[in-house]
Design a protein around this motif. Structure first.
Motif, PDB file in Angstrom:
ATOM      1  N   ASN A  34      11.862  78.435  48.389  1.00 53.34           N
ATOM      2  CA  ASN A  34      12.929  77.952  47.518  1.00 53.34           C
ATOM      3  C   ASN A  34      14.309  78.175  48.113  1.00 53.34           C
ATOM      4  O   ASN A  34      15.200  77.351  47.983  1.00 53.34           O
ATOM      5  N   ALA A  71       7.846  80.308  46.173  1.00 54.11           N
ATOM      6  CA  ALA A  71       8.766  80.695  45.107  1.00 54.11           C
ATOM      7  C   ALA A  71       9.952  81.506  45.638  1.00 54.11           C
ATOM      8  O   ALA A  71      11.012  81.543  45.028  1.00 54.11           O
ATOM      9  N   SER A 102       6.118  82.832  50.653  1.00 56.32           N
ATOM     10  CA  SER A 102       5.956  82.379  49.281  1.00 56.32           C
ATOM     11  C   SER A 102       6.879  81.201  49.030  1.00 56.32           C
ATOM     12  O   SER A 102       8.054  81.232  49.393  1.00 56.32           O
TER      13      SER A 102
END
Ligand SMILES: [Zn+2]
Length: 207
Positions: A195, A191, A189
Motif C-alpha cells: 500500500n 496491506a 504484505s
C-alpha cells in the motif's frame, strides 16, 4: 506465570516458512537507523516461539520457569538465537539477490545443525514420515531446532530456494517465500509495504 501473552509484540508471520518468519523478527531489517530488534529478552524469544507455533503454552511456561533459575544461560541462548537469526537473514538476503551466502554465516548454521537434529526424531505419519521435536522444554534453546531445520530444507530445495524474495518496500528488508503461481509477489504484505508503494506512486503521478 500466567501473563505469558501480555504485552507481546506479535509480528505478522508473512514469510511462508518458519526460518523466514524468524529472520523477520527485526522491523526495518535493512535499515541501520530504523531497524528495531524484537527479541530483546529471553521471554520475548519464548513468546515469539509460542506465537509461531514452535512451542505449546505448557512448554513455554516450563522454559520460562527454567530460565528464571538459569538467567545467565538464558541470556546466552538469546544471544545465540540472535546470532543465528542474523546468519539466516544474511544467507537468504543474498540468495534472494542470486548471490552466494558468505561462509561465516553458513558456518554458524552448520554449527547449529548438529545440535538441532540431535533433538529430533523421525516418526511415522499418515502418508509420510515427519520430524518431531523431542522434549523441547528440556533445554533452553529447544525452540531453535525447528528453525534450523526449516532453513536447511529451503537451502537444499532448488524449487524453494529460487522463490526466496526480499520485500521491495525498502528498507523493510523482510524475507518471504513467493508461492504465487506466476512468482509475482513483491511485498511482505500488500496491506503494509504494498500500500505504501501504491500511495507513493499515486503521489508521484499526481505531481
Ligand atoms: Zn515489507
Amino acid at each position: 506465570m500466567s501473563d505469558i501473552n501480555k504485552d507481546v509484540h506479535k509480528p505478522d508471520l508473512l514469510g511462508g516458512r518458519l526460518c523466514l518468519d524468524f529472520a523477520n523478527t527485526v522491523s526495518w531489517h535493512d535499515s541501520s537507523e530504523k531497524s528495531q530488534e524484537l527479541l530483546t529478552s529471553y521471554e520475548k524469544l519464548i513468546n515469539w516461539s509460542l506465537h509461531a507455533n514452535i512451542l505449546k503454552e505448557q512448554q513455554s511456561l516450563s522454559l520460562l520457569k527454567k530460565a528464571e533459575s538459569q538467567p545467565a544461560k538464558a541470556k546466552e541462548v538469546l544471544q545465540q538465537a540472535v546470532e543465528l537469526r542474523e546468519s539466516i537473514y544474511q544467507i537468504f538476503s543474498l540468495v534472494s539477490n542470486n548471490e552466494t551466502p558468505v561462509s561465516k554465516d553458513l558456518s554458524i548454521l552448520n554449527e547449529a545443525l548438529g545440535n538441532a537434529y540431535g533433538t529430533m526424531r523421525v516418526v511415522p505419519g499418515k502418508n509420510k514420515f515427519s520430524l518431531e521435536l523431542l522434549n523441547c522444554e528440556e533445554t533452553l534453546d529447544g525452540m531453535l531446532s525447528p528453525i534450523v531445520q526449516s532453513a536447511i530444507e529451503i537451502l537444499i530445495s532448488e524449487k524453494e530456494l529460487s522463490r526466496v524474495k526480499k520485500c521491495e518496500g525498502a528498507p523493510c528488508g523482510w524475507l518471504f517465500l513467493d508461492t504465487s503461481r506466476n512468482r509475482s509477489r513483491r511485498w511482505c504484505s500488500m496491506a503494509d509495504c504494498g500500500n505504501r508503494a501504491k500511495a507513493k506512486r499515486f503521489y508521484h503521478n499526481k505531481k
